[in-house]
Write an enzyme that holds these catalytic residues in place. Structure first.
Site, short mmCIF file in Angstrom:
data_model
loop_
_atom_site.label_atom_id
_atom_site.label_comp_id
_atom_site.label_asym_id
_atom_site.label_seq_id
_atom_site.Cartn_x
_atom_site.Cartn_y
_atom_site.Cartn_z
N CYS A 15 46.07 33.97 2.11
CA CYS A 15 44.65 33.96 1.73
C CYS A 15 44.35 34.98 0.61
CB CYS A 15 43.75 34.25 2.93
SG CYS A 15 43.87 33.01 4.25
N ARG A 16 44.30 36.26 0.98
CA ARG A 16 43.80 37.26 0.03
C ARG A 16 44.78 37.58 -1.10
NH1 ARG A 16 42.64 41.61 4.47
NH2 ARG A 16 44.41 40.44 5.32
P1 4NP Z 1 45.70 36.93 4.60
O1 4NP Z 1 44.99 36.18 5.82
O2 4NP Z 1 46.27 38.22 5.16
O3 4NP Z 1 44.57 37.19 3.64
O4 4NP Z 1 46.74 35.99 4.08
C1 4NP Z 1 45.63 35.90 7.02
C2 4NP Z 1 46.43 34.78 7.11
C3 4NP Z 1 47.04 34.46 8.32
C4 4NP Z 1 46.84 35.26 9.42
C5 4NP Z 1 46.05 36.39 9.32
C6 4NP Z 1 45.45 36.70 8.12
N1 4NP Z 1 47.44 34.93 10.66
O5 4NP Z 1 47.13 35.59 11.66
O6 4NP Z 1 48.25 33.99 10.69
#
Ligand code: 4NP
Length: 165
Positions: A15-16
């Site tokens: 995501c981020r």
């Molecule tokens: P990210 O978001 O850290 O911005 O990529 C997430 C993507 C997946 C998960 C948590 C945060 N997860 O728990 O799978």
């Protein structure tokens, strides 16, 4: 030629940090600095290794002209502290996880993305973290994009003087 290498880091790398990578690649190309600022992203967790970015992140980014389709999830490793000049985290938990695996001499390479936004920024000045949008609604992904756009512009402005020959 002077260059700087940056790895954006979040938890899942779906995501981020892929959003930050896509926004930064776009802005760096616009600034004609693509051969000077080298960009990657990674996650501190291992759940999404090899995965494409979250559909919601891809769609929100595409709506603003950023293409995340070629990106694939990977997990950060201690060797990344040798490869990159800056490891730019989205939140304080990412910073803590990076500190756990960082060789002590390389800890100063760990930064928070929002540190680059001036306190005087009317909307984001003083915001410390890019909040995880994974378990929330569409507005969270728009906020991530807003923050990445503001912070990546500020990051390029910070780096530009040190890249001059
Ligand atoms: P990210 O978001 O850290 O911005 O990529 C997430 C993507 C997946 C998960 C948590 C945060 N997860 O728990 O799978």
């Amino acid at each position: 030629m002077k260059t700087v290498s940056i790895c954006f880091v979040c938890l899942g790398n779906i995501c981020r940090s892929p959003t930050a990578e896509g926004v930064m690649r776009h802005l760096v190309a616009q600034a004609k600095l693509a051969d000077r600022i080298l960009i990657d992203s990674a996650g501190t967790g291992d759940w999404h290794i090899g995965a494409t970015p979250d559909e919601r992140a891809q769609q929100a980014a595409a709506n603003r002209g950023y293409d995340l389709t070629a990106l694939r999830g990977r997990q950060i490793a201690a060797e990344d502290f040798e490869r990159f000049d800056l490891l730019i985290a989205m939140d304080d938990k990412n910073v803590a996880a990076l500190r756990q695996i960082s060789p002590p001499a390389q800890r100063d390479k760990i930064r928070l993305l929002m540190e680059f936004v001036p306190e005087t920024d009317a909307r984001w000045g003083g915001a410390r973290e890019v909040v995880d949008p994974y378990f929330g609604g569409a507005e969270g992904f728009e906020q991530v994009l807003d923050q990445c756009e503001t912070a990546c512009r500020a990051l390029i402005a910070t780096l530009r003087p040190q890249l001059l020959d």
